[in-house]
Enzyme design. Structure first.
Site, short mmCIF file in Angstrom:
data_model
loop_
_atom_site.label_atom_id
_atom_site.label_comp_id
_atom_site.label_asym_id
_atom_site.label_seq_id
_atom_site.Cartn_x
_atom_site.Cartn_y
_atom_site.Cartn_z
N HIS A 3 0.83 -1.21 0.00
CA HIS A 3 0.00 0.00 0.00
C HIS A 3 0.87 1.26 0.00
O HIS A 3 1.65 1.47 0.94
CB HIS A 3 -0.90 -0.02 1.25
N ARG A 4 0.73 2.07 -1.05
CA ARG A 4 1.58 3.26 -1.27
C ARG A 4 3.05 2.84 -1.16
O ARG A 4 3.89 3.59 -0.66
CB ARG A 4 1.24 4.38 -0.29
N GLU A 49 0.78 -0.53 -4.91
CA GLU A 49 -0.36 0.37 -5.11
C GLU A 49 0.15 1.80 -4.96
O GLU A 49 1.03 2.07 -4.13
CB GLU A 49 -1.42 0.10 -4.05
N ASP A 88 -1.02 6.30 -5.80
CA ASP A 88 -2.09 7.28 -6.06
C ASP A 88 -1.56 8.33 -7.03
O ASP A 88 -0.44 8.80 -6.87
CB ASP A 88 -2.48 7.97 -4.75
N HIS A 137 -0.72 11.12 -2.57
CA HIS A 137 -2.07 10.72 -2.16
C HIS A 137 -3.08 11.87 -2.14
O HIS A 137 -4.17 11.77 -2.72
CB HIS A 137 -2.00 10.07 -0.77
N GLU A 193 -4.07 4.04 -8.68
CA GLU A 193 -5.35 4.59 -8.22
C GLU A 193 -5.52 5.99 -8.79
O GLU A 193 -4.70 6.88 -8.54
CB GLU A 193 -5.44 4.62 -6.69
N LYS A 197 -6.65 9.15 -8.37
CA LYS A 197 -7.09 9.92 -7.20
C LYS A 197 -7.53 11.31 -7.66
O LYS A 197 -8.54 11.83 -7.20
CB LYS A 197 -5.93 10.01 -6.22
N ASP A 238 0.27 -1.84 4.61
CA ASP A 238 1.37 -0.88 4.79
C ASP A 238 2.66 -1.63 5.14
O ASP A 238 3.75 -1.08 5.02
CB ASP A 238 1.06 0.09 5.94
O1 G3P Z 1 -6.75 1.38 -3.16
C1 G3P Z 1 -7.00 1.07 -1.85
C2 G3P Z 1 -6.65 2.23 -0.94
O2 G3P Z 1 -5.42 2.75 -1.30
C3 G3P Z 1 -7.69 3.30 -0.96
O3 G3P Z 1 -7.56 4.23 0.06
O4 G3P Z 1 -6.97 6.44 0.94
O5 G3P Z 1 -5.29 4.63 0.97
O6 G3P Z 1 -5.93 5.72 -1.17
P1 G3P Z 1 -6.38 5.29 0.20
CA CA Z 2 -4.62 4.52 -2.66
#
Ligand code: G3P
Ligand code: CA
Length: 248
Positions: free
Chosen positions: A24-25, A51, A53, A66, A118, A120, A237
């Site tokens: 995640h990120r 992943e 953004d 993000h 993503e 965003k 994370d």
């Molecule tokens: O894509 C899943 C997750 O990343 C969505 O929430 O706020 O972490 O971008 P956020």
């Molecule tokens: Ca995200």
């Protein structure tokens, strides 16, 4: 020793799909989020997918960050849409790292793992579709990309421009017609917030041939529980926690 990636429920076996460890990120539990360092760490920790953004900046590049403002994750202030890439590159995104462009991240990843982009920021669908085409022409497998968003209108724009790449629908509320939207977009996967995941949702998604990728899960007990009920991938994370070394 059983790795999560090796554990497969009956449904997984039927679909013939591997459980995905998704950073995640990047690996934001260890490194400043959405930076090259974070993506490098995620890859070292053995993710199948990173992943990230994206937003568009004033000079037109897709940048990986993000929020719509730089305030939370850098030492600067202001909206990304009001700043050029040159201005953004002067900021510290944590531990001396810079805000990367999407192209810089893709070049760094260089097909070693797949990439969940993503959408965003508003207006990111079309340039992301263009960039994916460019990398596919340069030899990337299109299935190394998964494009997702909470924003249905970005996803619709993306699908209009790109009829082939994989789409994931992100949601954090129960939606009246999730599966109607899946059909409309020709989605590949659904990405529910962990609080919305139930065995029924997973079963219905699998019946429709969809994969279920859940965010954001950091505690080993939650990871185990979700894998037991058959999710297809988890965003964490701390992606090293997606490896399990014991029994269930
Ligand atoms: O894509 C899943 C997750 O990343 C969505 O929430 O706020 O972490 O971008 P956020
Ligand atoms: Ca995200």
């Amino acid at each position: 020793m059983l790795a999560y990636g090796q554990f497969q429920t009956e449904t997984h076996r039927q679909l013939g799909n591997k459980f995905l460890k998704i950073g995640h990120r990047g690996a934001m539990g260890y490194e400043p989020e959405n930076t090259l360092g974070s993506f490098q760490t995620a890859i070292k920790l053995g993710v199948d997918m990173i992943e990230l953004d994206v937003h568009l900046c004033k000079s037109g590049e897709l940048v990986v960050i993000h929020n719509e403002k730089v305030d939370r994750t850098t030492n600067g202030k202001g909206f990304i849409a009001d700043m050029t890439l040159a201005e953004l590159k002067k900021l510290d995104a944590g531990r001396g790292q810079l805000i990367p462009t999407l192209e810089e991240v893709l070049d760094e990843v260089n097909r070693r793992v797949s990439v969940n982009i993503e959408l965003k920021g508003i207006g990111t669908a079309m340039p992301v579709a263009g960039l994916i085409d460019k990398y596919v022409s340069g030899g990337w497998d299109r299935n190394l990309f998964l494009v997702s968003s909470f924003n249905v209108s970005e996803l619709k724009d993306f699908r209009e421009k790109d009829g082939k790449s994989r789409i994931g629908i992100i949601f954090d509320k129960k939606s009246g017609d999730l599966f109607g939207l899946v059909d409309k977009l020709g989605a590949y996967s659904i990405h529910p917030n962990t609080k919305l995941v139930t065995p029924d949702l997973i079963e219905e998604a699998h019946k429709k041939g969809l994969r279920v990728f859940v965010w954001t899960v950091n505690f080993p007990d939650d990871i185990r529980r979700l894998i037991k009920i058959g999710v297809d991938g988890i965003f964490s994370d701390f992606p090293d926690r997606l490896v399990w070394s014991g029994g269930f």
